[in-house]
Design an enzyme around this catalytic site. Structure first.
Site, PDB file in Angstrom:
ATOM      1  N   GLU A 217      58.308 -81.662 -25.434  1.00 40.78           N
ATOM      2  CA  GLU A 217      59.507 -81.470 -26.250  1.00 40.78           C
ATOM      3  C   GLU A 217      59.206 -80.613 -27.475  1.00 40.78           C
ATOM      4  O   GLU A 217      60.027 -79.796 -27.896  1.00 40.78           O
ATOM      5  CB  GLU A 217      60.119 -82.803 -26.674  1.00 40.78           C
TER       6      GLU A 217
ATOM      7  N   GLY B 186      66.765 -81.422 -29.035  1.00 42.57           N
ATOM      8  CA  GLY B 186      66.565 -81.798 -27.643  1.00 42.57           C
ATOM      9  C   GLY B 186      67.621 -82.814 -27.265  1.00 42.57           C
ATOM     10  O   GLY B 186      67.857 -83.764 -28.012  1.00 42.57           O
TER      11      GLY B 186
ATOM     12  N   HIS C 281      54.642 -87.131 -14.215  1.00 43.03           N
ATOM     13  CA  HIS C 281      53.208 -87.106 -14.495  1.00 43.03           C
ATOM     14  C   HIS C 281      52.484 -87.181 -13.155  1.00 43.03           C
ATOM     15  O   HIS C 281      52.633 -88.151 -12.421  1.00 43.03           O
ATOM     16  CB  HIS C 281      52.824 -88.270 -15.401  1.00 43.03           C
ATOM     17  N   VAL C 282      51.728 -86.135 -12.823  1.00 42.82           N
ATOM     18  CA  VAL C 282      51.144 -86.040 -11.476  1.00 42.82           C
ATOM     19  C   VAL C 282      49.628 -86.223 -11.437  1.00 42.82           C
ATOM     20  O   VAL C 282      49.069 -86.429 -10.366  1.00 42.82           O
ATOM     21  CB  VAL C 282      51.530 -84.698 -10.803  1.00 42.82           C
TER      22      VAL C 282
ATOM     23  N   SER D  53      46.127 -87.696 -14.016  1.00 44.13           N
ATOM     24  CA  SER D  53      45.674 -88.218 -15.302  1.00 44.13           C
ATOM     25  C   SER D  53      44.491 -87.400 -15.824  1.00 44.13           C
ATOM     26  O   SER D  53      43.836 -86.676 -15.077  1.00 44.13           O
ATOM     27  CB  SER D  53      45.290 -89.699 -15.175  1.00 44.13           C
TER      28      SER D  53
ATOM     29  N   HIS E 118      67.409 -71.273 -18.453  1.00 45.66           N
ATOM     30  CA  HIS E 118      68.792 -70.906 -18.778  1.00 45.66           C
ATOM     31  C   HIS E 118      68.911 -70.785 -20.289  1.00 45.66           C
ATOM     32  O   HIS E 118      68.519 -71.688 -21.026  1.00 45.66           O
ATOM     33  CB  HIS E 118      69.760 -71.981 -18.273  1.00 45.66           C
TER      34      HIS E 118
END
Length: 140
Positions: free
Chosen positions: A63, A83, A90-91, A93, A107
């Site tokens: 952010e 924001g 989260h894929v 660690s 955009h």
């Protein structure tokens, strides 16, 4: 262009004093025509109890980079950027080192912007994938 780039990064980094970005040691390191890159160290300051990067710290990084990118690429002198929604997957660690967040515009509307933010490690492996929606509000 390099002078302008360095000036933008300097202004962004100076704006982090006494903020969450300073606490997390987030640093803006690269800017281009439609992207901004920042980095954050991974250490116990941003760990969850089991010693890996806290997802909330990743979201704060995403952010921070996305909102700052909105400020840079809009007329930040005349608009506030806020924001309004963030989503993160989260894929992988990570326990130590640094993570890098790259925000790229998807955009760019008059009042809303959509950012794709990829967080990677030093080996360019994906740690988190985020989408941020920001809103620009006139300063009046």
């Amino acid at each position: 262009m390099d002078d302008l780039k360095q000036k933008i990064l300097k202004v962004c980094n100076e704006a982090t004093k006494n903020t969450l970005m300073e606490t997390l040691q987030i640093e803006y390191i690269d800017v281009g025509e439609n992207y901004l890159v920042g980095k954050m160290p991974v250490n116990p300051r941003v760990h969850q109890p089991d010693g890996v990067l806290h997802g909330g710290a990743s979201v704060a990084l995403a952010e921070s980079i996305g909102s700052t990118a909105s400020y840079i690429f809009l007329d930040g002198q005349n608009f506030f950027v806020r924001g309004i929604e963030i989503a993160a997957n989260h894929v992988k660690s990570i326990r130590e080192g640094e993570v890098f967040a790259r925000a790229t515009i998807i955009h760019k509307g008059r009042t809303t912007q959509l950012w794709d933010i990829k967080i990677t490690d030093s080996d360019d492996q994906l740690i988190s994938s985020c989408k941020l929606t920001t809103m620009s509000l006139p300063k009046k």
